[in-house]
Design a protein around this motif. Structure first.
Motif, PDB file in Angstrom:
ATOM      1  N   PHE A  13       0.834  -1.208   0.000  1.00 47.12           N
ATOM      2  CA  PHE A  13       0.000   0.000   0.000  1.00 47.12           C
ATOM      3  C   PHE A  13       0.870   1.260   0.000  1.00 47.12           C
ATOM      4  CE2 PHE A  13      -3.536  -2.511   2.304  1.00 47.12           C
ATOM      5  CZ  PHE A  13      -4.143  -2.840   1.104  1.00 47.12           C
ATOM      6  N   VAL A  14       1.927   1.254   0.809  1.00 48.53           N
ATOM      7  CA  VAL A  14       2.817   2.418   0.890  1.00 48.53           C
ATOM      8  C   VAL A  14       3.535   2.625  -0.447  1.00 48.53           C
ATOM      9  CG1 VAL A  14       4.871   3.375   2.019  1.00 48.53           C
ATOM     10  CG2 VAL A  14       3.088   2.259   3.387  1.00 48.53           C
ATOM     11  N   THR A  15       3.978   1.560  -1.060  1.00 52.31           N
ATOM     12  CA  THR A  15       4.627   1.657  -2.372  1.00 52.31           C
ATOM     13  C   THR A  15       3.667   2.226  -3.405  1.00 52.31           C
ATOM     14  OG1 THR A  15       6.111  -0.177  -1.854  1.00 52.31           O
ATOM     15  CG2 THR A  15       5.798   0.341  -4.184  1.00 52.31           C
ATOM     16  N   ALA A  16       2.411   1.784  -3.376  1.00 48.50           N
ATOM     17  CA  ALA A  16       1.400   2.307  -4.305  1.00 48.50           C
ATOM     18  C   ALA A  16       1.181   3.797  -4.067  1.00 48.50           C
ATOM     19  CB  ALA A  16       0.087   1.534  -4.159  1.00 48.50           C
ATOM     20  N   ALA A  17       1.155   4.212  -2.806  1.00 45.02           N
ATOM     21  CA  ALA A  17       0.998   5.633  -2.484  1.00 45.02           C
ATOM     22  C   ALA A  17       2.190   6.429  -3.009  1.00 45.02           C
ATOM     23  CB  ALA A  17       0.855   5.823  -0.973  1.00 45.02           C
ATOM     24  N   ASN A  18       3.380   5.920  -2.792  1.00 45.95           N
ATOM     25  CA  ASN A  18       4.591   6.644  -3.194  1.00 45.95           C
ATOM     26  C   ASN A  18       4.754   6.728  -4.707  1.00 45.95           C
ATOM     27  OD1 ASN A  18       5.319   7.137  -0.554  1.00 45.95           O
ATOM     28  ND2 ASN A  18       6.739   5.423  -0.444  1.00 45.95           N
ATOM     29  N   LYS A  19       4.398   5.677  -5.427  1.00 45.61           N
ATOM     30  CA  LYS A  19       4.641   5.652  -6.869  1.00 45.61           C
ATOM     31  C   LYS A  19       3.465   6.131  -7.704  1.00 45.61           C
ATOM     32  CE  LYS A  19       8.242   2.212  -6.824  1.00 45.61           C
ATOM     33  NZ  LYS A  19       8.768   0.994  -7.385  1.00 45.61           N
ATOM     34  N   HIS A  20       2.242   6.049  -7.158  1.00 41.58           N
ATOM     35  CA  HIS A  20       1.056   6.345  -7.970  1.00 41.58           C
ATOM     36  C   HIS A  20       0.099   7.325  -7.309  1.00 41.58           C
ATOM     37  CE1 HIS A  20       2.426   3.057 -10.477  1.00 41.58           C
ATOM     38  NE2 HIS A  20       2.460   2.270  -9.409  1.00 41.58           N
ATOM     39  N   ASP A  21       0.546   8.043  -6.271  1.00 46.28           N
ATOM     40  CA  ASP A  21      -0.301   8.985  -5.534  1.00 46.28           C
ATOM     41  C   ASP A  21      -1.607   8.344  -5.072  1.00 46.28           C
ATOM     42  OD1 ASP A  21       1.487  11.114  -5.566  1.00 46.28           O
ATOM     43  OD2 ASP A  21       0.814  11.758  -7.551  1.00 46.28           O
ATOM     44  N   PHE A  22      -1.536   7.101  -4.707  1.00 45.66           N
ATOM     45  CA  PHE A  22      -2.657   6.327  -4.181  1.00 45.66           C
ATOM     46  C   PHE A  22      -2.932   6.789  -2.753  1.00 45.66           C
ATOM     47  CE2 PHE A  22      -3.787   2.360  -1.825  1.00 45.66           C
ATOM     48  CZ  PHE A  22      -4.978   2.060  -2.463  1.00 45.66           C
ATOM     49  N   GLU A  23      -4.196   7.038  -2.409  1.00 45.60           N
ATOM     50  CA  GLU A  23      -4.578   7.403  -1.053  1.00 45.60           C
ATOM     51  C   GLU A  23      -5.542   6.367  -0.518  1.00 45.60           C
ATOM     52  OE1 GLU A  23      -5.979  11.396  -0.553  1.00 45.60           O
ATOM     53  OE2 GLU A  23      -4.080  12.257  -1.210  1.00 45.60           O
ATOM     54  N   LEU A  24      -5.458   6.111   0.781  1.00 46.87           N
ATOM     55  CA  LEU A  24      -6.261   5.072   1.405  1.00 46.87           C
ATOM     56  C   LEU A  24      -6.477   5.418   2.864  1.00 46.87           C
ATOM     57  CD1 LEU A  24      -7.354   2.081   1.150  1.00 46.87           C
ATOM     58  CD2 LEU A  24      -5.093   1.369   1.940  1.00 46.87           C
ATOM     59  N   ASP A  25      -7.731   5.377   3.316  1.00 50.90           N
ATOM     60  CA  ASP A  25      -8.017   5.544   4.744  1.00 50.90           C
ATOM     61  C   ASP A  25      -7.582   4.276   5.457  1.00 50.90           C
ATOM     62  OD1 ASP A  25      -9.045   8.071   4.415  1.00 50.90           O
ATOM     63  OD2 ASP A  25     -11.135   7.425   4.395  1.00 50.90           O
ATOM     64  N   ILE A  26      -6.794   4.455   6.526  1.00 50.41           N
ATOM     65  CA  ILE A  26      -6.200   3.308   7.202  1.00 50.41           C
ATOM     66  C   ILE A  26      -6.012   3.615   8.680  1.00 50.41           C
ATOM     67  CG2 ILE A  26      -3.807   4.011   6.747  1.00 50.41           C
ATOM     68  CD1 ILE A  26      -3.287   0.987   6.034  1.00 50.41           C
ATOM     69  N   SER A  41       1.526   9.770  -0.166  1.00 43.47           N
ATOM     70  CA  SER A  41       2.886   9.531  -0.630  1.00 43.47           C
ATOM     71  C   SER A  41       3.880  10.307   0.221  1.00 43.47           C
ATOM     72  CB  SER A  41       3.027   9.951  -2.095  1.00 43.47           C
ATOM     73  OG  SER A  41       2.959  11.362  -2.206  1.00 43.47           O
ATOM     74  N   ALA A  42       5.122   9.847   0.208  1.00 44.22           N
ATOM     75  CA  ALA A  42       6.195  10.566   0.895  1.00 44.22           C
ATOM     76  C   ALA A  42       6.351  11.961   0.287  1.00 44.22           C
ATOM     77  CB  ALA A  42       7.499   9.786   0.785  1.00 44.22           C
ATOM     78  N   THR A  43       6.183  12.067  -1.014  1.00 44.38           N
ATOM     79  CA  THR A  43       6.301  13.363  -1.684  1.00 44.38           C
ATOM     80  C   THR A  43       5.260  14.340  -1.163  1.00 44.38           C
ATOM     81  OG1 THR A  43       7.162  12.300  -3.666  1.00 44.38           O
ATOM     82  CG2 THR A  43       6.254  14.516  -3.929  1.00 44.38           C
ATOM     83  N   GLU A  44       4.010  13.919  -1.071  1.00 45.88           N
ATOM     84  CA  GLU A  44       2.955  14.798  -0.563  1.00 45.88           C
ATOM     85  C   GLU A  44       3.231  15.186   0.891  1.00 45.88           C
ATOM     86  OE1 GLU A  44      -1.879  14.994   0.243  1.00 45.88           O
ATOM     87  OE2 GLU A  44      -1.087  13.427  -1.075  1.00 45.88           O
ATOM     88  N   TYR A  45       3.687  14.235   1.670  1.00 47.50           N
ATOM     89  CA  TYR A  45       4.016  14.507   3.067  1.00 47.50           C
ATOM     90  C   TYR A  45       5.058  15.624   3.162  1.00 47.50           C
ATOM     91  CZ  TYR A  45       6.144  13.870   7.657  1.00 47.50           C
ATOM     92  OH  TYR A  45       6.654  14.081   8.912  1.00 47.50           O
TER      93      TYR A  45
END
Length: 135
Positions: A13-26, A41-45
């Motif tokens: 999930f974290v990789t998907a967020a970092n590479k594809h701007d994927f967001e997920l409530d968790i 993503s780390a970039t957005e952070y």
């Protein structure tokens, strides 16, 4: 999770967020506390962290620049291994108490190896009833 072991699904999930701007409530269980928010993503952070410092003193502006550069580095895609998870709109629950912080849009960064378990979805406090509905 045993010491120094990352959950492969959470890492995915974290990789998907970092590479594809994927967001997920968790929601994450971290050493007995529940950390709940939206995976980003780390970039957005780093971009959001940078923006929170850019209008301050000279030191604040230097911090903003360093955070911006960290975001650019995270966005470069050269990272082989994912070690951190980033959340926005974060709340932290310890026991039956109200969340900390209780107000504001809080960014959170944690080590993947420190996450004991997780579930999909965010914990939300029930909305208080308005006085007009109490009749």
């Amino acid at each position: 999770m045993s010491e120094n072991t990352k959950d492969n699904i959470l890492e995915f999930f974290v990789t998907a967020a970092n590479k594809h701007d994927f967001e997920l409530d968790i929601s994450l269980l971290v050493h007995g506390a529940i950390v709940t928010g939206t995976l980003i993503s780390a970039t957005e952070y780093f971009e959001n962290m940078s923006q929170s410092f850019e209008d301050g003193s000279d030191i604040s502006q230097k911090v903003s620049q360093q955070l911006s550069e960290a975001g650019e580095s995270a966005d470069s895609g050269n990272q082989q291994e994912v070690n951190f998870i980033h959340l926005k709109n974060t709340k932290i629950y310890c026991g039956d108490s109200k969340p900390t912080p209780s107000k504001g849009e809080i960014l959170w960064r944690g080590k993947l190896v420190e996450v004991d378990s997780f579930f999909l979805g965010r914990i939300a406090e029930p909305k208080s009833k308005s006085k007009n509905n109490d009749k």
